[in-house]
Scaffold this motif. Structure first.
Motif, mmCIF file in Angstrom:
data_model
loop_
_atom_site.group_PDB
_atom_site.id
_atom_site.type_symbol
_atom_site.label_atom_id
_atom_site.label_comp_id
_atom_site.label_asym_id
_atom_site.label_seq_id
_atom_site.Cartn_x
_atom_site.Cartn_y
_atom_site.Cartn_z
ATOM 1 N N ASP A 22 0.799 -1.192 -0.027
ATOM 2 C CA ASP A 22 -0.076 -0.026 0.011
ATOM 3 C C ASP A 22 0.988 1.251 -0.002
ATOM 4 O OD1 ASP A 22 -1.444 2.153 1.126
ATOM 5 O OD2 ASP A 22 -3.184 0.818 1.349
ATOM 6 N N PRO A 23 0.752 2.122 -0.847
ATOM 7 C CA PRO A 23 1.683 3.206 -0.998
ATOM 8 C C PRO A 23 1.680 4.149 0.282
ATOM 9 C CG PRO A 23 -0.181 3.558 -2.682
ATOM 10 C CD PRO A 23 -0.326 2.083 -2.073
ATOM 11 N N GLU A 24 0.498 4.065 0.898
ATOM 12 C CA GLU A 24 0.544 4.842 2.073
ATOM 13 C C GLU A 24 0.788 4.351 3.494
ATOM 14 O OE1 GLU A 24 -3.725 5.967 1.971
ATOM 15 O OE2 GLU A 24 -3.171 7.858 0.763
ATOM 16 N N ILE A 25 1.247 2.946 3.410
ATOM 17 C CA ILE A 25 1.315 2.392 4.705
ATOM 18 C C ILE A 25 2.632 1.297 4.192
ATOM 19 C CG2 ILE A 25 0.588 0.511 6.462
ATOM 20 C CD1 ILE A 25 -2.252 1.566 5.339
ATOM 21 N N PRO A 26 3.657 1.130 5.009
ATOM 22 C CA PRO A 26 4.754 0.656 4.701
ATOM 23 C C PRO A 26 4.434 -1.052 4.927
ATOM 24 C CG PRO A 26 5.280 1.786 6.545
ATOM 25 C CD PRO A 26 3.866 2.064 6.341
ATOM 26 N N VAL A 27 3.499 -1.465 4.586
ATOM 27 C CA VAL A 27 3.046 -2.903 4.872
ATOM 28 C C VAL A 27 2.657 -3.370 3.567
ATOM 29 C CG1 VAL A 27 1.620 -4.519 6.197
ATOM 30 C CG2 VAL A 27 2.802 -2.432 7.309
ATOM 31 N N ASN A 56 -12.632 5.412 -1.056
ATOM 32 C CA ASN A 56 -11.895 6.503 -1.740
ATOM 33 C C ASN A 56 -10.611 6.442 -1.621
ATOM 34 O OD1 ASN A 56 -14.467 7.407 -1.448
ATOM 35 N ND2 ASN A 56 -14.140 8.617 0.384
ATOM 36 N N CYS A 57 -9.910 5.150 -1.637
ATOM 37 C CA CYS A 57 -8.617 4.965 -1.418
ATOM 38 C C CYS A 57 -7.986 5.613 -2.959
ATOM 39 C CB CYS A 57 -8.021 3.244 -1.439
ATOM 40 S SG CYS A 57 -6.653 2.881 -1.615
ATOM 41 N N PRO A 58 -6.840 6.384 -2.774
ATOM 42 C CA PRO A 58 -5.879 6.678 -3.864
ATOM 43 C C PRO A 58 -5.677 5.725 -5.025
ATOM 44 C CG PRO A 58 -4.785 7.190 -1.824
ATOM 45 C CD PRO A 58 -6.209 6.628 -1.444
ATOM 46 N N ALA A 60 -7.290 2.871 -5.638
ATOM 47 C CA ALA A 60 -8.418 2.062 -6.045
ATOM 48 C C ALA A 60 -8.276 1.628 -7.730
ATOM 49 C CB ALA A 60 -9.953 2.779 -5.948
ATOM 50 N N GLU A 61 -7.781 2.614 -8.509
ATOM 51 C CA GLU A 61 -7.704 1.994 -9.875
ATOM 52 C C GLU A 61 -6.568 1.251 -10.192
ATOM 53 O OE1 GLU A 61 -9.950 3.146 -12.333
ATOM 54 O OE2 GLU A 61 -11.133 3.686 -10.518
ATOM 55 N N THR A 62 -5.402 1.454 -9.646
ATOM 56 C CA THR A 62 -4.065 1.051 -10.078
ATOM 57 C C THR A 62 -3.688 -0.141 -9.110
ATOM 58 O OG1 THR A 62 -2.932 2.606 -8.633
ATOM 59 C CG2 THR A 62 -3.206 3.025 -10.734
ATOM 60 N N LEU A 63 -4.246 -0.288 -7.684
ATOM 61 C CA LEU A 63 -3.915 -1.638 -6.955
ATOM 62 C C LEU A 63 -4.361 -2.815 -7.532
ATOM 63 C CD1 LEU A 63 -2.011 -2.028 -4.633
ATOM 64 C CD2 LEU A 63 -4.059 -1.717 -3.179
ATOM 65 N N PRO A 64 -5.725 -2.904 -7.932
ATOM 66 C CA PRO A 64 -6.141 -4.251 -8.406
ATOM 67 C C PRO A 64 -5.236 -4.545 -9.979
ATOM 68 C CG PRO A 64 -8.027 -2.762 -8.018
ATOM 69 C CD PRO A 64 -6.635 -1.912 -7.819
ATOM 70 N N VAL A 65 -4.918 -3.573 -10.805
ATOM 71 C CA VAL A 65 -4.374 -3.888 -12.064
ATOM 72 C C VAL A 65 -2.905 -4.472 -11.701
ATOM 73 C CG1 VAL A 65 -3.419 -3.021 -13.955
ATOM 74 C CG2 VAL A 65 -5.573 -2.155 -13.030
ATOM 75 N N GLU A 66 -2.225 -3.780 -10.486
ATOM 76 C CA GLU A 66 -1.100 -4.367 -10.180
ATOM 77 C C GLU A 66 -0.815 -5.786 -9.607
ATOM 78 O OE1 GLU A 66 2.986 -3.272 -7.251
ATOM 79 O OE2 GLU A 66 1.217 -1.957 -7.320
ATOM 80 N N VAL A 67 -1.921 -6.171 -8.750
ATOM 81 C CA VAL A 67 -2.342 -7.469 -8.488
ATOM 82 C C VAL A 67 -2.428 -8.383 -9.597
ATOM 83 C CG1 VAL A 67 -3.893 -8.945 -7.076
ATOM 84 C CG2 VAL A 67 -3.097 -6.623 -6.253
ATOM 85 N N CYS A 80 -5.493 -13.831 -14.758
ATOM 86 C CA CYS A 80 -5.858 -13.416 -13.432
ATOM 87 C C CYS A 80 -6.994 -12.483 -13.140
ATOM 88 C CB CYS A 80 -4.663 -12.998 -12.500
ATOM 89 S SG CYS A 80 -5.011 -12.328 -10.726
ATOM 90 N N GLU A 81 -7.974 -12.247 -12.471
ATOM 91 C CA GLU A 81 -9.104 -11.386 -12.337
ATOM 92 C C GLU A 81 -9.301 -10.980 -10.797
ATOM 93 O OE1 GLU A 81 -13.922 -11.400 -12.364
ATOM 94 O OE2 GLU A 81 -12.914 -13.082 -13.402
ATOM 95 N N VAL A 82 -8.913 -10.000 -10.380
ATOM 96 C CA VAL A 82 -9.276 -9.252 -9.157
ATOM 97 C C VAL A 82 -10.587 -8.724 -9.122
ATOM 98 C CG1 VAL A 82 -8.456 -7.312 -7.719
ATOM 99 C CG2 VAL A 82 -6.891 -8.950 -8.905
ATOM 100 N N GLU A 83 -11.450 -9.010 -7.988
ATOM 101 C CA GLU A 83 -12.638 -8.587 -7.586
ATOM 102 C C GLU A 83 -12.438 -7.736 -6.773
ATOM 103 O OE1 GLU A 83 -16.949 -9.984 -6.463
ATOM 104 O OE2 GLU A 83 -15.888 -11.271 -7.921
ATOM 105 N N ILE A 84 -12.842 -6.538 -6.447
ATOM 106 C CA ILE A 84 -13.048 -5.771 -5.305
ATOM 107 C C ILE A 84 -14.179 -5.669 -4.685
ATOM 108 C CG2 ILE A 84 -12.783 -3.343 -4.426
ATOM 109 C CD1 ILE A 84 -10.217 -4.288 -5.515
ATOM 110 N N THR A 85 -14.206 -5.892 -3.287
ATOM 111 C CA THR A 85 -15.615 -6.017 -2.434
ATOM 112 C C THR A 85 -15.420 -4.955 -1.313
ATOM 113 O OG1 THR A 85 -17.139 -7.309 -1.358
ATOM 114 C CG2 THR A 85 -14.771 -8.060 -1.107
ATOM 115 N N PHE A 86 -16.373 -4.403 -0.703
ATOM 116 C CA PHE A 86 -16.224 -3.789 0.503
ATOM 117 C C PHE A 86 -17.054 -4.542 1.571
ATOM 118 C CE2 PHE A 86 -14.855 -0.630 -2.561
ATOM 119 C CZ PHE A 86 -13.856 -0.163 -1.901
ATOM 120 N N ASP A 87 -17.403 -6.030 1.415
ATOM 121 C CA ASP A 87 -18.251 -6.723 2.328
ATOM 122 C C ASP A 87 -17.485 -7.845 2.708
ATOM 123 O OD1 ASP A 87 -20.260 -7.547 3.876
ATOM 124 O OD2 ASP A 87 -21.261 -8.596 2.215
ATOM 125 N N PRO A 88 -16.765 -8.153 3.802
ATOM 126 C CA PRO A 88 -17.012 -7.137 4.957
ATOM 127 C C PRO A 88 -16.042 -5.891 4.809
ATOM 128 C CG PRO A 88 -15.647 -8.640 5.644
ATOM 129 C CD PRO A 88 -16.154 -9.132 4.196
#
Length: 106
Positions: A22-27, A56-58, A60-67, A80-88
């Protein structure tokens, strides 16, 4: 594909995901708890269910593509397909002990 091979491939996918931070967190995003599940089909297609720290993660567009791109670099994976969910919804409780230690939350 045998169950053992599937497990090995799952481990390889996790190792690749652990190189994405995560670009904002060093983990890495795996230790942050952003990866909810990894599925591998009999055709060696991967599907990754993940979340973001917030809608609203900055990245949101690039991270799934990178994965997707990094997982596709594994020779055993066809697609590979990445699906984003907010549940939970993601919370700090989803982070590994290692991530919490790294961020001084323990």
């Amino acid at each position: 594909m045998t169950e053992e091979n599937l497990e090995d491939l799952g481990d390889k996918i996790v190792r690749v995901i652990k190189t994405i931070f995560d670009p904002e967190i060093p983990v890495d995003i795996y230790e942050l708890g952003l990866i909810y599940d990894v599925f591998i089909s009999e055709e060696n297609d991967a599907k990754i269910l993940m979340t973001l720290t917030s809608p609203n993660c900055p990245v949101a567009e690039t991270l799934p593509v990178e994965v997707e791109e990094k997982v596709k670099t594994l020779k055993e994976i066809n697609n590979c397909e990445v699906e984003i969910t907010f549940d939970p919804t993601w919370t700090q409780d989803m982070m590994s002990e290692e991530a919490k230690l790294e961020l001084g939350l323990l």
